[in-house]
Design a protein around this motif. Structure first.
Motif, PDB file in Angstrom:
ATOM      1  N   THR A 124       0.811  -1.215   0.000  1.00 46.09           N
ATOM      2  CA  THR A 124       0.000   0.000   0.000  1.00 46.09           C
ATOM      3  C   THR A 124       0.844   1.265   0.000  1.00 46.09           C
ATOM      4  O   THR A 124       0.544   2.225  -0.719  1.00 46.09           O
ATOM      5  N   VAL A 125       1.894   1.312   0.803  1.00 43.58           N
ATOM      6  CA  VAL A 125       2.722   2.513   0.896  1.00 43.58           C
ATOM      7  C   VAL A 125       3.303   2.869  -0.468  1.00 43.58           C
ATOM      8  O   VAL A 125       3.273   4.026  -0.900  1.00 43.58           O
ATOM      9  N   ARG A 126       3.822   1.867  -1.176  1.00 43.44           N
ATOM     10  CA  ARG A 126       4.423   2.131  -2.498  1.00 43.44           C
ATOM     11  C   ARG A 126       3.369   2.589  -3.505  1.00 43.44           C
ATOM     12  O   ARG A 126       3.607   3.507  -4.299  1.00 43.44           O
ATOM     13  N   VAL A 127       2.202   1.960  -3.494  1.00 44.42           N
ATOM     14  CA  VAL A 127       1.151   2.336  -4.437  1.00 44.42           C
ATOM     15  C   VAL A 127       0.729   3.783  -4.231  1.00 44.42           C
ATOM     16  O   VAL A 127       0.655   4.581  -5.177  1.00 44.42           O
ATOM     17  N   ILE A 128       0.452   4.156  -2.985  1.00 46.83           N
ATOM     18  CA  ILE A 128      -0.024   5.507  -2.699  1.00 46.83           C
ATOM     19  C   ILE A 128       1.059   6.539  -2.990  1.00 46.83           C
ATOM     20  O   ILE A 128       0.786   7.625  -3.519  1.00 46.83           O
ATOM     21  N   ALA A 129       2.306   6.209  -2.668  1.00 44.40           N
ATOM     22  CA  ALA A 129       3.398   7.146  -2.945  1.00 44.40           C
ATOM     23  C   ALA A 129       3.541   7.380  -4.443  1.00 44.40           C
ATOM     24  O   ALA A 129       3.773   8.510  -4.891  1.00 44.40           O
ATOM     25  N   GLY A 130       3.401   6.325  -5.246  1.00 43.16           N
ATOM     26  CA  GLY A 130       3.492   6.474  -6.692  1.00 43.16           C
ATOM     27  C   GLY A 130       2.382   7.340  -7.249  1.00 43.16           C
ATOM     28  O   GLY A 130       2.611   8.199  -8.109  1.00 43.16           O
ATOM     29  N   VAL A 131       1.156   7.112  -6.761  1.00 45.07           N
ATOM     30  CA  VAL A 131       0.030   7.925  -7.220  1.00 45.07           C
ATOM     31  C   VAL A 131       0.222   9.384  -6.797  1.00 45.07           C
ATOM     32  O   VAL A 131      -0.012  10.313  -7.583  1.00 45.07           O
ATOM     33  N   GLU A 132       0.662   9.602  -5.568  1.00 42.48           N
ATOM     34  CA  GLU A 132       0.827  10.968  -5.073  1.00 42.48           C
ATOM     35  C   GLU A 132       1.895  11.719  -5.854  1.00 42.48           C
ATOM     36  O   GLU A 132       1.699  12.892  -6.233  1.00 42.48           O
ATOM     37  N   ALA A 133       3.025  11.056  -6.127  1.00 45.84           N
ATOM     38  CA  ALA A 133       4.081  11.717  -6.898  1.00 45.84           C
ATOM     39  C   ALA A 133       3.606  12.038  -8.311  1.00 45.84           C
ATOM     40  O   ALA A 133       3.890  13.123  -8.849  1.00 45.84           O
ATOM     41  N   THR A 134       2.871  11.123  -8.924  1.00 42.96           N
ATOM     42  CA  THR A 134       2.354  11.350 -10.269  1.00 42.96           C
ATOM     43  C   THR A 134       1.343  12.486 -10.281  1.00 42.96           C
ATOM     44  O   THR A 134       1.352  13.352 -11.174  1.00 42.96           O
ATOM     45  N   CYS A 135       0.461  12.504  -9.289  1.00 41.38           N
ATOM     46  CA  CYS A 135      -0.545  13.572  -9.212  1.00 41.38           C
ATOM     47  C   CYS A 135       0.112  14.940  -9.023  1.00 41.38           C
ATOM     48  O   CYS A 135      -0.292  15.930  -9.647  1.00 41.38           O
ATOM     49  N   GLU A 136       1.116  15.004  -8.172  1.00 43.26           N
ATOM     50  CA  GLU A 136       1.785  16.284  -7.945  1.00 43.26           C
ATOM     51  C   GLU A 136       2.496  16.764  -9.209  1.00 43.26           C
ATOM     52  O   GLU A 136       2.502  17.966  -9.513  1.00 43.26           O
ATOM     53  N   PRO A 597      17.869  12.547 -11.716  1.00 40.35           N
ATOM     54  CA  PRO A 597      16.478  12.093 -11.580  1.00 40.35           C
ATOM     55  C   PRO A 597      15.490  13.225 -11.819  1.00 40.35           C
ATOM     56  O   PRO A 597      15.704  14.357 -11.364  1.00 40.35           O
ATOM     57  N   PRO A 598      14.392  12.947 -12.517  1.00 41.74           N
ATOM     58  CA  PRO A 598      13.337  13.957 -12.657  1.00 41.74           C
ATOM     59  C   PRO A 598      12.652  14.177 -11.319  1.00 41.74           C
ATOM     60  O   PRO A 598      12.747  13.358 -10.398  1.00 41.74           O
ATOM     61  N   MET A 599      11.936  15.255 -11.225  1.00 50.12           N
ATOM     62  CA  MET A 599      11.296  15.621  -9.964  1.00 50.12           C
ATOM     63  C   MET A 599      10.319  14.553  -9.485  1.00 50.12           C
ATOM     64  O   MET A 599      10.179  14.331  -8.280  1.00 50.12           O
ATOM     65  N   VAL A 600       9.638  13.883 -10.411  1.00 51.74           N
ATOM     66  CA  VAL A 600       8.644  12.904  -9.992  1.00 51.74           C
ATOM     67  C   VAL A 600       9.297  11.740  -9.252  1.00 51.74           C
ATOM     68  O   VAL A 600       8.739  11.212  -8.273  1.00 51.74           O
ATOM     69  N   LEU A 601      10.504  11.336  -9.676  1.00 54.86           N
ATOM     70  CA  LEU A 601      11.201  10.252  -8.979  1.00 54.86           C
ATOM     71  C   LEU A 601      11.788  10.741  -7.661  1.00 54.86           C
ATOM     72  O   LEU A 601      11.836   9.984  -6.684  1.00 54.86           O
ATOM     73  N   GLN A 602      12.257  11.966  -7.624  1.00 53.39           N
ATOM     74  CA  GLN A 602      12.742  12.513  -6.360  1.00 53.39           C
ATOM     75  C   GLN A 602      11.613  12.568  -5.330  1.00 53.39           C
ATOM     76  O   GLN A 602      11.797  12.219  -4.160  1.00 53.39           O
ATOM     77  N   ARG A 603      10.452  13.004  -5.781  1.00 50.40           N
ATOM     78  CA  ARG A 603       9.308  13.092  -4.875  1.00 50.40           C
ATOM     79  C   ARG A 603       8.860  11.714  -4.419  1.00 50.40           C
ATOM     80  O   ARG A 603       8.508  11.521  -3.245  1.00 50.40           O
ATOM     81  N   LEU A 604       8.871  10.746  -5.326  1.00 54.24           N
ATOM     82  CA  LEU A 604       8.508   9.382  -4.953  1.00 54.24           C
ATOM     83  C   LEU A 604       9.426   8.858  -3.858  1.00 54.24           C
ATOM     84  O   LEU A 604       8.962   8.264  -2.870  1.00 54.24           O
ATOM     85  N   GLN A 605      10.718   9.083  -4.014  1.00 53.95           N
ATOM     86  CA  GLN A 605      11.663   8.610  -3.012  1.00 53.95           C
ATOM     87  C   GLN A 605      11.442   9.314  -1.680  1.00 53.95           C
ATOM     88  O   GLN A 605      11.536   8.693  -0.612  1.00 53.95           O
ATOM     89  N   GLN A 606      11.138  10.604  -1.718  1.00 52.17           N
ATOM     90  CA  GLN A 606      10.871  11.330  -0.474  1.00 52.17           C
ATOM     91  C   GLN A 606       9.660  10.759   0.254  1.00 52.17           C
ATOM     92  O   GLN A 606       9.686  10.571   1.477  1.00 52.17           O
ATOM     93  N   LEU A 607       8.615  10.481  -0.492  1.00 48.10           N
ATOM     94  CA  LEU A 607       7.392   9.964   0.123  1.00 48.10           C
ATOM     95  C   LEU A 607       7.618   8.589   0.740  1.00 48.10           C
ATOM     96  O   LEU A 607       7.159   8.309   1.859  1.00 48.10           O
ATOM     97  N   ILE A 608       8.318   7.727   0.028  1.00 51.65           N
ATOM     98  CA  ILE A 608       8.570   6.380   0.551  1.00 51.65           C
ATOM     99  C   ILE A 608       9.511   6.443   1.744  1.00 51.65           C
ATOM    100  O   ILE A 608       9.296   5.772   2.768  1.00 51.65           O
ATOM    101  N   SER A 609      10.565   7.250   1.645  1.00 49.39           N
ATOM    102  CA  SER A 609      11.524   7.354   2.746  1.00 49.39           C
ATOM    103  C   SER A 609      10.868   7.907   3.999  1.00 49.39           C
ATOM    104  O   SER A 609      11.153   7.453   5.115  1.00 49.39           O
ATOM    105  N   ALA A 610       9.973   8.874   3.838  1.00 46.33           N
ATOM    106  CA  ALA A 610       9.305   9.457   5.003  1.00 46.33           C
ATOM    107  C   ALA A 610       8.504   8.411   5.753  1.00 46.33           C
ATOM    108  O   ALA A 610       8.463   8.407   6.987  1.00 46.33           O
ATOM    109  N   ARG A 611       7.878   7.504   5.038  1.00 46.39           N
ATOM    110  CA  ARG A 611       7.076   6.470   5.690  1.00 46.39           C
ATOM    111  C   ARG A 611       7.949   5.356   6.264  1.00 46.39           C
ATOM    112  O   ARG A 611       7.652   4.791   7.299  1.00 46.39           O
ATOM    113  N   GLN A 612       9.044   5.037   5.551  1.00 41.54           N
ATOM    114  CA  GLN A 612       9.923   3.983   6.045  1.00 41.54           C
ATOM    115  C   GLN A 612      10.730   4.427   7.251  1.00 41.54           C
ATOM    116  O   GLN A 612      10.974   3.648   8.174  1.00 41.54           O
ATOM    117  N   GLU A 613      11.163   5.679   7.247  1.00 39.13           N
ATOM    118  CA  GLU A 613      11.990   6.164   8.346  1.00 39.13           C
ATOM    119  C   GLU A 613      11.181   6.415   9.609  1.00 39.13           C
ATOM    120  O   GLU A 613      11.718   6.404  10.714  1.00 39.13           O
TER     121      GLU A 613
END
Length: 656
Positions: A124-136, A597-613
């Motif tokens: 779930t975390v990965r799915v939502i992070a991907g959608v959120e980065a794409t939407c942004e 990295p494009p901004m969308v991948l940077q944002r994806l990594q930020q979202l996933i890292s925030a939840r994992q950390e």
């Protein structure tokens, strides 16, 4: 430019004008003619070699197997050659016009597009992070009001479904400014028809509200610029039923994952350009990261149920190829845009999970053989079916051909025919001297396998900014050398797995359909031994028999045997994130998606890292909005003990 960088730009092709594709039939016929001519030459040389001592039944079988396998290599080779030529001279593969520097595309988006993501028991975390980065990323283009997002859940695990719904609700709150009322969640009670049934259910319920839909996988990420470019391309080309992008693997940490990621970045653009050239309006659909005209898809892409029992009958597993063929049969064009940047995916990052996914694809592609005679299909669609099936059949053919060649060498040795008269002799002494022809055939085969790799690297070297994105000339060359060596080592393993898959399918063993492993894991040595023991044992017996009975032929088999003998440690080590990180520090397998990295991948990594950390948000509670964490007492953030962590979990759940 040979390549555009990985920034969020529009494609080089102007989407303001409809495509004009000159000579589509001539291209396809020319490509087929070149492939058949090259294949005929290889078969003729092989026949001339075998008939030197009289063709036996065994050697006749080798010749037939060689013909099919060599044809597959030839098709891939000429596709790469066409792609290299077009990219070298900066020619568009469809229009054959000179590609210019990207310019702002002013075509207004005049329709609504649904972005649909089917999920099945995913993380779930990965799915939502991907959608959120794409939407942004899409919101940054200013066109967010033209898109609606749907999470189409087929999850059978009730706990995962609960997390999905809660996380989606939290996402709706976070993105309420740009996507209020346009982030929608639907879960089916029964996953009838699997992914095709999931998409079909969406089309029946909501398809009439949209002209286009962009299909994403659970691990897909796209830039907003790429999505708006796809919509504009569909608007400008009313004859297009589907436009496919080239998804690039990203965010890989293990050695194997980084190996695939690097190879895709170097070779995929060239190969996709070649495919786009000769397939023209009859390209394939790969199931995701593509835009589809909803009405055309709804009216013409209902999948049949194949007669008979699985694995060859029943539901079609590789549905995407069939859907592209059905669109083309109905008069719609299916295009591949290899130059469109901003389309990404993730892949299984170890060999075992990678081939598990291949097992399902193998069955699906072999099912296509039953559709070759389906009425109304275009010739190129039938060719795509045939090439897709041959991709897996060729592994079995190569394995059988090598086994028959070993048997032939042993037979000649036992009957007293001496083709190898000195130790470590490279070429045999035929009764009629055929050494030149053997060397020619071996050189041609190796050249067709290695030359596309060399040319892919050449294209990267010719573009300075792209070369730097791979770490510079030295690192790119070093990475390509290691990639080639590793490809040689794992080729026997992949060949064995694919051959086993084909045999098991032919014996009537259907594949199970489970969720794909996307988040990565390290394969332990016992697990690697369990899944490679049979191949290693077979390699030992095979190599031992040849060494004892026909020792000179052993050296010809050594590259194959070596990969089988070290299969277990190779699978284990290549799945190691530690080794992957070490290679990254050494500059091996660097890719533009991580160096620039494009901004969308940077944002994806930020979202996933925030939840994992944040250890206070486990996977079973991914839906707490960010405001909850900002309201947490500072002393709770500082405490990481297990007891107090669990206390916070239950306290947070009560507050929500």
């Amino acid at each position: 430019m040979l390549f555009s960088d990985h920034s969020e730009e529009s494609p080089r092709r102007s989407n303001n004008r409809p495509l004009r594709v000159p000579g589509p039939r001539l291209r396809a016929l020319g490509f087929i003619a070149v492939v058949l001519t090259t294949t005929a030459y290889g078969i003729a040389v092989m026949f001339d070699i075998l008939r030197a001592n009289g063709i036996t039944l065994l050697e006749g079988s080798i010749l037939i197997l060689f013909a099919v396998a060599f044809a597959w290599i030839t098709a891939a080779f000429w596709t790469a050659m066409v792609g290299f030529t077009l990219r070298l001279f900066q020619l568009d593969p469809l229009t054959l016009r000179r590609q210019r520097t990207p310019r702002t595309d002013g075509m207004p988006i005049a329709t609504r597009t649904a972005v649909v993501m089917p999920v099945y028991n995913e993380h779930t975390v990965r799915v939502i992070a991907g959608v959120e980065a794409t939407c942004e990323s899409l919101a940054a283009t200013g066109a967010a009001d033209k898109f609606d997002f749907y999470l189409l859940s087929d999850s059978t695990d009730a706990a995962i479904a609960t997390r999905e719904k809660a996380a989606w609700g939290a996402l709706q709150q976070r993105l309420a400014g740009a996507f209020r009322g346009r982030l929608l969640y639907r879960r089916r009670a029964s996953n009838t028809g699997r992914k095709p049934g999931n998409i079909a259910d969406f089309c029946r319920r909501w398809g009439t509200y949209y002209e286009f839909m962009i299909v994403l996988d659970a691990d897909s990420v796209m830039t907003g610029a790429a999505m708006t470019s796809l919509v504009r391309a569909m608007q400008a080309n009313p004859q297009a039923g589907l436009i496919q992008t080239v998804p690039i693997p990203v965010r890989q940490q293990t050695m194997f994952g980084r190996f695939v990621q690097f190879a895709s970045e170097v070779y995929s653009p060239m190969l996709a350009t070649g495919l786009s050239f000769w397939q023209t309006g009859a390209a394939n659909y790969w199931g995701h990261n593509a835009i589809i005209r909803v009405q055309a898809f709804t009216e013409h892409c209902g999948l049949p149920t194949l007669a008979g029992a699985p694995p060859f009958g029943g539901e079609i597993l590789s549905h995407d190829f069939v859907e592209a063929a059905l669109l083309r049969r109905s008069g719609w064009q299916v295009y591949l845009f290899p130059e469109l940047q901003g389309s990404y995916e993730e892949i299984p990052d170890n060999i075992l999970d990678f081939v598990k996914r291949d097992r399902r694809w193998a069955q699906g592609n072999l099912q296509h053989l039953k559709l070759l005679a389906a009425p109304g299909l275009r010739p190129l669609s039938r060719l795509n079916f045939l090439l897709g099936a041959t991709a897996y059949l060729s592994s079995l053919l190569w394995l059988v051909m090598l086994a028959l060649s070993s048997a032939d060498a042993i037979e000649q040795a036992l009957t007293g025919t001496q083709f190898f008269t000195s130790g470590y002799q490279l070429f045999p002494d035929w009764p009629i001297v055929k050494t030149g022809e053997i060397a020619s055939l071996v050189s041609i085969t190796i050249g067709m396998l290695l030359l596309p790799k060399i040319l892919g690297v050449v294209l990267c070297l010719l573009q300075p900014h792209h070369r730097q994105a791979f770490g510079g000339t030295a690192r790119l060359l070093r990475s390509s050398f290691i990639e080639t060596a590793f490809s040689v080592l794992i080729a026997p393993i992949m060949m064995t797995y694919h051959a086993y898959f084909v045999v098991s399918i032919l014996l009537g063993q259907p594949v199970s359909w489970g969720p794909q492993e996307r988040m990565g894991r390290r394969v332990t040595l016992p697990e690697a031994l369990r899944y490679t023991f049979a191949a290693t044992l077979g390699g030992l017996i095979w190599g031992g028999a040849v060494w004892i009975l026909a020792p000179q032929f052993f050296w010809w088999l050594l590259p194959v045997l070596l990969g089988l003998l070290i299969a277990a440690p190779l699978v284990c080590l290549s799945s190691s994130p530690t080794l992957g990180k070490a290679l990254h520090r050494c500059g091996v397998f660097l890719a533009p998606s991580e160096t620039k990295p494009p901004m969308v991948l940077q944002r994806l990594q930020q979202l996933i890292s925030a939840r994992q950390e944040n250890s206070l948000q486990p996977d079973w509670l991914p839906s707490l909005p960010p405001v909850r964490y900002r309201e947490m007492p500072s002393q709770c953030l500082a405490r990481r003990s297990r007891v107090k962590g669990y206390y916070w979990h239950f306290w947070a759940r009560r507050r929500t």
